[in-house]
Write an enzyme that holds these catalytic residues in place. Structure first.
Site, PDB file in Angstrom:
ATOM      1  N   HIS A 130      -8.147 -10.436  -8.878  1.00 29.76           N
ATOM      2  CA  HIS A 130      -7.667  -9.675  -7.715  1.00 29.76           C
ATOM      3  C   HIS A 130      -8.854  -9.187  -6.874  1.00 29.76           C
ATOM      4  CE1 HIS A 130      -5.532  -6.507  -5.488  1.00 29.76           C
ATOM      5  NE2 HIS A 130      -4.461  -7.242  -5.722  1.00 29.76           N
ATOM      6  N   TYR A 186       0.862  -1.186   0.000  1.00 28.59           N
ATOM      7  CA  TYR A 186       0.000   0.000   0.000  1.00 28.59           C
ATOM      8  C   TYR A 186       0.899   1.237   0.000  1.00 28.59           C
ATOM      9  CZ  TYR A 186      -3.808  -3.141   1.493  1.00 28.59           C
ATOM     10  OH  TYR A 186      -4.745  -4.146   1.573  1.00 28.59           O
TER      11      TYR A 186
END
Length: 215
Positions: free
Chosen positions: A182, A61
């Protein structure tokens, strides 16, 4: 064998020396996540001899405070990112119960033998995939190859096209591979929801007389 020795072997190779130079410069000149001491957190939390499952992400992230060296995971004080929310939603749907990791910190999974690694282990703030092709993919491919060659009956969860491409470096005769799109909001509705990967993983582990994961 332990991760420390495996990683040390990689660090002595030419590609890694170049990668290290890049990292030193980037940590000095830009804001990079996760913090340096957390880059290998996944390996620290999941000892090699405890390994049961590998979940492969793309890169960390890129928002402040989110990355902690575990794919998809965030510290408990950080709001769950969209992919993490979708993972939790799938677990809740599969088991009709709330996940053990509802707060988004996947450390309990790691401690049960789930290696949570990204293909790229670092990222510049607000710039997804900014550390693509500086050497991390070679490193993580070599880690996956090592697991494939030196372990048996590991369950690999490969989500999204980049992760699914890694199938070719995993020995399918020795291991179990589950693939899906995903979990990001862009693709989760095209096959991540309803993939039942968490139930399927536990069934494989039970069949192998291994302790299933408390997801």
């Amino acid at each position: 064998m332990n991760w420390q020795n495996i990683i040390k072997t990689e660090q002595q190779k030419d590609y890694y020396k170049l990668l290290q130079k890049q990292l030193d410069k980037r940590y000095k000149d830009t804001i990079v996540f996760p913090p340096k001491e957390k880059i290998f957190n996944a390996f620290d939390l999941t000892p090699f001899e405890n390994l049961k499952v590998v979940i492969l992400g793309q890169d960390p992230y890129h928002g402040f405070g989110q990355a902690q060296g575990l794919a998809f995971s965030t510290p408990t004080n950080i709001k769950n990112p969209p992919s993490m929310r979708n993972i939790l939603k799938e677990i809740n749907n599969e088991f009709s119960t709330i996940s053990k990791c509802e707060n988004g910190d996947l450390t309990p999974w790691a401690k049960q033998g789930v290696l949570l690694i990204n293909a790229i282990l670092t990222v510049e703030e607000s710039k997804p995939k900014s550390h693509h092709k500086i050497g991390w993919e070679i490193f993580t491919d070599n880690i996956i190859k090592y697991i494939s060659q030196n372990c048996e009956n590991i369950v690999f969860l490969l989500w999204g096209a980049p992760a699914i491409k890694k199938q070719k470096i995993i020995d399918e005769k020795k291991h179990h591979i589950l693939t899906a799109v995903h979990p990001s909001p862009l693709s989760a509705y095209r096959g991540f929801f309803g993939c039942n990967h968490f139930i399927k993983t536990n069934k494989i582990l039970k069949d192998l007389k291994k302790e299933p994961i408390n997801w």
